[in-house]
Design a protein around this motif. Structure first.
Motif, PDB file in Angstrom:
ATOM      1  N   GLU A 198      33.950  42.986  34.492  1.00 28.60           N
ATOM      2  CA  GLU A 198      33.978  44.208  33.684  1.00 28.60           C
ATOM      3  C   GLU A 198      33.829  45.453  34.557  1.00 28.60           C
ATOM      4  OE1 GLU A 198      32.552  43.084  29.136  1.00 28.60           O
ATOM      5  OE2 GLU A 198      31.100  43.958  30.529  1.00 28.60           O
ATOM      6  N   SER A 199      32.960  45.389  35.556  1.00 24.12           N
ATOM      7  CA  SER A 199      32.757  46.550  36.428  1.00 24.12           C
ATOM      8  C   SER A 199      33.948  46.790  37.338  1.00 24.12           C
ATOM      9  CB  SER A 199      31.489  46.346  37.275  1.00 24.12           C
ATOM     10  OG  SER A 199      30.336  46.320  36.461  1.00 24.12           O
ATOM     11  N   THR A 200      34.576  45.724  37.833  1.00 27.82           N
ATOM     12  CA  THR A 200      35.701  45.909  38.749  1.00 27.82           C
ATOM     13  C   THR A 200      36.929  46.451  38.021  1.00 27.82           C
ATOM     14  OG1 THR A 200      36.476  43.610  38.499  1.00 27.82           O
ATOM     15  CG2 THR A 200      34.857  44.047  40.220  1.00 27.82           C
ATOM     16  N   VAL A 201      37.130  46.037  36.761  1.00 32.28           N
ATOM     17  CA  VAL A 201      38.228  46.600  35.969  1.00 32.28           C
ATOM     18  C   VAL A 201      37.992  48.092  35.744  1.00 32.28           C
ATOM     19  CG1 VAL A 201      39.370  46.572  33.718  1.00 32.28           C
ATOM     20  CG2 VAL A 201      38.813  44.424  34.849  1.00 32.28           C
ATOM     21  N   ALA A 202      36.746  48.460  35.458  1.00 31.89           N
ATOM     22  CA  ALA A 202      36.413  49.873  35.261  1.00 31.89           C
ATOM     23  C   ALA A 202      36.674  50.689  36.524  1.00 31.89           C
ATOM     24  CB  ALA A 202      34.957  50.013  34.832  1.00 31.89           C
ATOM     25  N   ALA A 203      36.344  50.128  37.692  1.00 32.09           N
ATOM     26  CA  ALA A 203      36.495  50.851  38.954  1.00 32.09           C
ATOM     27  C   ALA A 203      37.952  51.169  39.260  1.00 32.09           C
ATOM     28  CB  ALA A 203      35.886  50.046  40.096  1.00 32.09           C
ATOM     29  N   GLU A 204      38.889  50.417  38.676  1.00 33.65           N
ATOM     30  CA  GLU A 204      40.312  50.663  38.896  1.00 33.65           C
ATOM     31  C   GLU A 204      40.821  51.862  38.102  1.00 33.65           C
ATOM     32  OE1 GLU A 204      41.971  46.978  37.658  1.00 33.65           O
ATOM     33  OE2 GLU A 204      41.464  45.909  39.506  1.00 33.65           O
TER      34      GLU A 204
ATOM     35  N   ALA B 246      40.503  36.806  40.392  1.00 34.12           N
ATOM     36  CA  ALA B 246      40.831  38.157  39.940  1.00 34.12           C
ATOM     37  C   ALA B 246      41.446  38.990  41.052  1.00 34.12           C
ATOM     38  CB  ALA B 246      39.572  38.838  39.396  1.00 34.12           C
ATOM     39  N   ASP B 247      40.947  38.857  42.288  1.00 34.45           N
ATOM     40  CA  ASP B 247      41.526  39.581  43.421  1.00 34.45           C
ATOM     41  C   ASP B 247      42.980  39.172  43.642  1.00 34.45           C
ATOM     42  OD1 ASP B 247      39.311  41.114  44.040  1.00 34.45           O
ATOM     43  OD2 ASP B 247      38.523  39.708  45.521  1.00 34.45           O
ATOM     44  N   ARG B 248      43.300  37.939  43.262  1.00 36.69           N
ATOM     45  CA  ARG B 248      44.661  37.437  43.503  1.00 36.69           C
ATOM     46  C   ARG B 248      45.602  37.685  42.327  1.00 36.69           C
ATOM     47  NH1 ARG B 248      46.321  31.275  45.536  1.00 36.69           N
ATOM     48  NH2 ARG B 248      48.578  31.674  45.652  1.00 36.69           N
ATOM     49  N   PHE B 249      45.127  37.450  41.097  1.00 36.40           N
ATOM     50  CA  PHE B 249      46.012  37.482  39.928  1.00 36.40           C
ATOM     51  C   PHE B 249      45.795  38.690  39.016  1.00 36.40           C
ATOM     52  CE2 PHE B 249      45.561  32.910  40.952  1.00 36.40           C
ATOM     53  CZ  PHE B 249      46.899  32.639  41.233  1.00 36.40           C
ATOM     54  N   GLY B 250      44.808  39.498  39.308  1.00 36.66           N
ATOM     55  CA  GLY B 250      44.554  40.665  38.465  1.00 36.66           C
ATOM     56  C   GLY B 250      43.240  40.539  37.723  1.00 36.66           C
ATOM     57  N   HIS B 251      42.423  41.579  37.806  1.00 38.17           N
ATOM     58  CA  HIS B 251      41.088  41.514  37.214  1.00 38.17           C
ATOM     59  C   HIS B 251      41.133  41.477  35.691  1.00 38.17           C
ATOM     60  CE1 HIS B 251      39.108  43.322  41.097  1.00 38.17           C
ATOM     61  NE2 HIS B 251      39.872  42.272  41.331  1.00 38.17           N
TER      62      HIS B 251
END
Length: 413
Positions: free
Chosen positions: A345-351, A290-295
């Motif tokens: 799910e949390s990292t997408v929200a943080a964006e 996800a860090d490389r290709f998108g969360h």
């Protein structure tokens, strides 16, 4: 008046003391309550409790956790209290386990599960905020992948030991069929208390100034439109994302005619351990990808795996399949999708949201998930009892597919 201390800067190293301490705490916490999760369907079967009651128990517990997450996130953003609430949350888990150990029927099991999940809801979003503010934005996937891997490590060791202890306890004690289960429930209190100690001593809260002017409803209305659309996609997917206690019960019922209920419960428990092993192995790679290709892109693929798992379970019941290989494949796919879901799910929200409302946003995310899972688990259990398990899991698969499509179409601002 002395001003509040400024928040600490995120560490350049993602595997810092806070991430490692939170990971150890989560491992011990999952050791505690996931051991109960894996043997609870068998315990309820011994007590004569139907599938509809299990769905109601798990769904109600998820709903309680979800509303607690919303309140906890708002309290943390407004008053700045985080670490203390997390410690209390971890402390409530062994209390709930003790209530389940004392249960002679489903009402006390429900109360115990609700107490444990209230604690889970209290600690979840605040712990995640503490972790995410201790790292940089470019390492969120890896940090949360590691945290979920540690979380799942406890979910592997605990249920595996629980299944072994269940076999050891047979033939000991009073000879009552429920007694081996009760023994395992009592033993789960040990890792539960160690989790409280670990978080209290190891985790460092980066610090968050209070914001007394924050108002609950206005804050929710002020959340970005892209985040609200994201919550809608998560919610629709969650309407089909049933508790995996029902997946354990499915395996137990499919295997019982050929193996007997105790043996079927043990095999189902081991399959669930296999699901957790898969989640353990997949969590960090999912975060790194996800860090490389998108969360969001990786999260879509995880959601699609959930659709496949539910669909295969429906087909297994339709064909009355008792193949351990097929069931193992279902639990494997379920492990993959849960690994991706929980890590991202949390990292997408943080964006999508600001730091000043991050805890409230995580609370909203948790509430959305919990309410949806309450409906899903209750609905699958009721449809299973009233109509057929094949129809219940097929309905779940279709709903999860709709949520996956909504997430795929989402274009965050």
């Amino acid at each position: 008046m002395k001003p509040p201390p400024a928040p600490a800067s995120p560490s350049a190293h993602w595997l810092n003391r806070t991430v490692a301490g939170a990971g150890l705490t989560s491992a011990l916490g999952d050791f505690c309550y996931e051991t109960t999760t894996v043997i609870l369907p068998g315990f309820l079967a011994v007590l004569g409790v139907p599938a509809a009651a299990l769905g109601l128990i798990e769904g109600t517990a998820d709903a309680v956790a979800s509303f607690t997450k919303m309140a906890a996130g708002y309290i943390a953003d407004r008053f700045g209290h985080r670490k203390g609430l997390v410690v209390v949350g971890y402390g409530l888990t062994p209390v709930g386990q003790a209530l389940i150990a004392l249960a002679g029927g489903w009402p006390l099991v429900l109360l115990g599960r609700v107490v444990s999940w209230f604690g889970k809801g209290l600690r979840g979003p605040l712990r995640d905020v503490i972790v995410i503010q201790s790292i940089t934005a470019g390492t969120r996937g890896r940090a949360f992948g590691f945290h979920r891997a540690m979380d799942t490590l406890g979910a592997v060791i605990g249920p595996l030991l629980g299944v072994m202890l269940l076999g050891w306890a047979r033939g000991r004690g009073s000879g009552m069929p429920a007694e081996p289960f009760r023994l395992v429930f009592w033993l789960t209190l040990i890792p539960g208390m160690l989790a409280v100690l670990a978080f209290l001593t190891l985790v460092v809260d980066p610090g968050h100034a209070s914001n007394p002017a924050l108002r609950f409803l206005s804050t929710l209305r002020g959340l970005p439109a892209s985040f609200r659309r994201y919550l809608a996609a998560v919610g629709v997917f969650g309407l089909g994302d049933f508790s995996h206690s029902l997946l354990i019960l499915a395996a137990t019922q499919l295997l019982t005619p050929s193996t007997g209920v105790i043996r079927a419960a043990q095999i189902a428990g081991l399959l669930y351990v296999g699901r957790n092993v898969t989640q353990l192995v997949a969590s960090y790679p999912a975060g790194a990808l996800a860090d490389r290709f998108g969360h969001r892109a990786v999260l879509v693929s995880g959601y699609a795996s959930g659709v496949i798992a539910a669909g295969l379970t429906s087909l297994a019941f339709a064909a009355r399949a008792n193949s351990i290989v097929l069931l193992a494949a279902i639990f494997f796919i379920a492990g993959v999708y849960v690994a991706v879901q929980e890590a991202l799910e949390s990292t997408v929200a943080a964006e999508m949201v600001g730091q000043d409302t991050l805890a409230t946003s995580y609370g909203a995310l948790g509430t959305t998930n919990g309410v949806a899972k309450f409906i899903s688990s209750s609905a699958v259990g009721l449809v299973w009892t009233a109509m057929s398990p094949a129809f219940g899991f097929a309905l779940a698969a279709l709903t999860m597919a709709a949520g996956t499509l909504l997430l795929l179409r989402l274009r965050p601002q």
